[in-house]
Motif scaffolding. Structure first.
Motif, PDB file in Angstrom:
ATOM      1  N   ILE A  27     -15.852 -12.241  48.617  1.00  0.00           N
ATOM      2  CA  ILE A  27     -16.362 -12.792  47.889  1.00  0.00           C
ATOM      3  C   ILE A  27     -16.126 -11.989  46.246  1.00  0.00           C
ATOM      4  O   ILE A  27     -15.247 -11.782  45.751  1.00  0.00           O
ATOM      5  CB  ILE A  27     -16.009 -14.079  47.917  1.00  0.00           C
ATOM      6  CG1 ILE A  27     -16.032 -14.727  48.437  1.00  0.00           C
ATOM      7  CG2 ILE A  27     -16.202 -14.944  46.775  1.00  0.00           C
ATOM      8  CD1 ILE A  27     -16.071 -16.581  48.500  1.00  0.00           C
TER       9      ILE A  27
ATOM     10  N   TYR B 263     -13.147  -9.163  46.364  1.00  0.00           N
ATOM     11  CA  TYR B 263     -11.869  -9.766  46.218  1.00  0.00           C
ATOM     12  C   TYR B 263     -11.825 -10.031  44.431  1.00  0.00           C
ATOM     13  O   TYR B 263     -11.194  -9.798  43.979  1.00  0.00           O
ATOM     14  CB  TYR B 263     -11.696 -10.678  46.349  1.00  0.00           C
ATOM     15  CG  TYR B 263     -11.340 -12.217  46.097  1.00  0.00           C
ATOM     16  CD1 TYR B 263     -10.552 -12.578  45.472  1.00  0.00           C
ATOM     17  CD2 TYR B 263     -12.288 -13.386  45.466  1.00  0.00           C
ATOM     18  CE1 TYR B 263      -9.978 -13.781  44.393  1.00  0.00           C
ATOM     19  CE2 TYR B 263     -12.201 -14.351  44.893  1.00  0.00           C
ATOM     20  CZ  TYR B 263     -10.872 -14.658  44.358  1.00  0.00           C
ATOM     21  OH  TYR B 263     -10.661 -15.765  43.501  1.00  0.00           O
ATOM     22  N   SER B 264     -13.427 -10.871  43.698  1.00  0.00           N
ATOM     23  CA  SER B 264     -12.673 -10.911  42.484  1.00  0.00           C
ATOM     24  C   SER B 264     -12.729  -9.392  41.842  1.00  0.00           C
ATOM     25  O   SER B 264     -12.446  -9.729  40.177  1.00  0.00           O
ATOM     26  CB  SER B 264     -13.957 -12.075  42.129  1.00  0.00           C
ATOM     27  OG  SER B 264     -15.390 -11.578  41.268  1.00  0.00           O
TER      28      SER B 264
ATOM     29  N   ASP C 124      -6.534 -11.538  48.251  1.00  0.00           N
ATOM     30  CA  ASP C 124      -6.876 -13.372  48.939  1.00  0.00           C
ATOM     31  C   ASP C 124      -7.716 -12.839  50.779  1.00  0.00           C
ATOM     32  O   ASP C 124      -7.530 -13.680  50.705  1.00  0.00           O
ATOM     33  CB  ASP C 124      -5.113 -13.397  49.264  1.00  0.00           C
ATOM     34  CG  ASP C 124      -4.475 -13.450  47.838  1.00  0.00           C
ATOM     35  OD1 ASP C 124      -5.510 -13.790  46.619  1.00  0.00           O
ATOM     36  OD2 ASP C 124      -3.057 -13.655  47.549  1.00  0.00           O
TER      37      ASP C 124
ATOM     38  N   LEU D 231     -11.010 -12.625  50.986  1.00  0.00           N
ATOM     39  CA  LEU D 231     -11.398 -14.647  49.956  1.00  0.00           C
ATOM     40  C   LEU D 231     -11.432 -15.447  51.409  1.00  0.00           C
ATOM     41  O   LEU D 231     -11.985 -16.198  50.928  1.00  0.00           O
ATOM     42  CB  LEU D 231     -10.661 -15.195  48.773  1.00  0.00           C
ATOM     43  CG  LEU D 231     -10.800 -16.727  48.598  1.00  0.00           C
ATOM     44  CD1 LEU D 231     -11.986 -17.061  48.012  1.00  0.00           C
ATOM     45  CD2 LEU D 231      -9.284 -16.735  47.410  1.00  0.00           C
TER      46      LEU D 231
ATOM     47  N   SER E 145     -17.938 -22.494  48.579  1.00  0.00           N
ATOM     48  CA  SER E 145     -16.116 -23.125  47.506  1.00  0.00           C
ATOM     49  C   SER E 145     -17.234 -22.929  46.406  1.00  0.00           C
ATOM     50  O   SER E 145     -15.741 -22.764  45.358  1.00  0.00           O
ATOM     51  CB  SER E 145     -15.611 -23.417  48.623  1.00  0.00           C
ATOM     52  OG  SER E 145     -16.406 -24.633  48.836  1.00  0.00           O
TER      53      SER E 145
ATOM     54  N   ALA F 151     -17.587 -20.282  43.555  1.00  0.00           N
ATOM     55  CA  ALA F 151     -16.026 -19.438  43.695  1.00  0.00           C
ATOM     56  C   ALA F 151     -14.962 -19.653  42.902  1.00  0.00           C
ATOM     57  O   ALA F 151     -13.555 -19.265  42.062  1.00  0.00           O
ATOM     58  CB  ALA F 151     -16.042 -18.779  44.912  1.00  0.00           C
TER      59      ALA F 151
END
Ligand code: GRG
Length: 303
Positions: free
Chosen positions: A84, A87-88, A123, A126, A152, A155
């Motif tokens: 995550i 991805y960010s 995507d 994530l 979740s 994030a």
């Protein structure tokens, strides 16, 4: 030798094996006969393996160690958090966000691949993060569901993404105001809002690196709360260290704590926050030795 060397090795090996096995088994279905599918995996791996510090997953492992949970049990969750985080960063670098060409001294994902691939790689990372949790904690009672809830929330719109949205809004506001007068001369009246933005954008993912391990250790509600507060303080000290390291007073576009409250004040806040974090670890005694070192690691990063 790096403070996280042992943890970094474990995390790298786990992620590497995970992707190899996935691609290996998917090829049976024929999906990876198409080179475009492999390009997506390459793009995900590119950002996962280009020099991240592994701060968050290492923090999850060290918290687990303190609470008596094995690395093997923490690793899937720790790697989900790193996915995550990765991805960010990919999305943060995109032209529609920060529009950066370089990260960690290498071309950003959309420069090394292309914008659509970078967007999809983010995507996919994530999505894969929640897939790994569902798969690896399927037979672990309520833990899997609790981890999904915790991660979740952290994030999502009320966590990291919410913080990113606030940050984009601040940047636009700051640019507008700079055209009239420098922000620092205005005393920055909305510092509380800036703090909230940073706590969400950077702090939440760091906080849940701690609380995820606490869920897997099945600690009491009281201990969970204490650890959550420790994670939040560590998240703030991480941000302060990052801001101090990056601050360039000559850059008119510089943002972050040193610009908002001044370098001296940021250092004082860093000291206070670190002391608060050390206090939260006192009940864990000697077992908290390596987690205490992580607070020191942040303090040293600032110098
Ligand atoms: C695009 C949904 C979305 C969110 C982006 C976290 C974030 C939100 C953007 C990153 C911008 C940034 C540089 C924030 C400062 C603090 C931070 C998260 C630094 C990067 O983390 P490190 O230092 O990175 O752990 P490495 O490279 O070590 O993995």
């Amino acid at each position: 030798m790096n403070f996280f060397d042992k943890e970094t090795q474990l995390i790298n090996d786990y992620l590497d094996t995970y992707f190899s096995q996935k691609v290996g088994s998917s090829s049976l279905t024929g999906q990876f006969k198409d080179p475009s599918a492999l390009r997506l995996i390459e793009s995900m791996r590119y950002s996962l393996f280009t020099g991240g510090k592994r701060f968050r997953p290492a923090l999850a492992l060290l918290t687990g160690e303190m609470l008596g949970v094995s690395n093997d049990r923490i690793l899937p969750y720790a790697c989900a958090v790193e996915m995550i985080h990765t991805y960010s960063l990919i999305h943060d670098d995109l032209p529609s966000m920060d529009d950066d060409n370089v990260r960690r001294g290498q071309p950003t994902n959309h420069m090394a691949f292309d914008e659509a691939t970078a967007l999809l790689a983010g995507d996919a990372l994530l999505t894969e993060a929640f897939s790994i949790i569902a798969e690896k904690y399927a037979n672990d009672g309520e833990s899997g569901l609790k981890l999904v809830g915790e991660l979740s929330r952290a994030a999502g719109a009320f966590g990291m993404i919410g913080g990113q949205v606030m940050d984009l809004a601040f940047e636009r506001q700051q640019l507008k105001e700079q055209q009239r007068e420098p922000l620092k001369d205005k005393g920055v009246s909305n510092i509380e809002a800036l703090k909230e933005m940073q706590a969400q954008k950077t702090g939440e993912l760091i906080r849940v690196s701690v609380t995820g391990a606490a869920i897997l250790a099945r600690v009491s509600e009281k201990k969970f709360q204490e650890l959550s507060e420790f994670g939040a303080l560590l998240g703030l000290s991480f941000q302060l260290a990052d801001d101090l390291q990056d601050f360039n007073p000559k850059d008119p576009e510089a943002s972050g704590y040193p610009r908002w409250i001044g370098v001296k004040e940021t250092k004082a806040l860093m000291k206070k926050t670190s002391e608060g974090a050390f206090k939260k670890l006192l009940p864990f005694g000697e077992k908290a030795r390596r987690l205490s070192q992580i607070i020191e690691y942040n303090l040293n990063r600032e110098i």
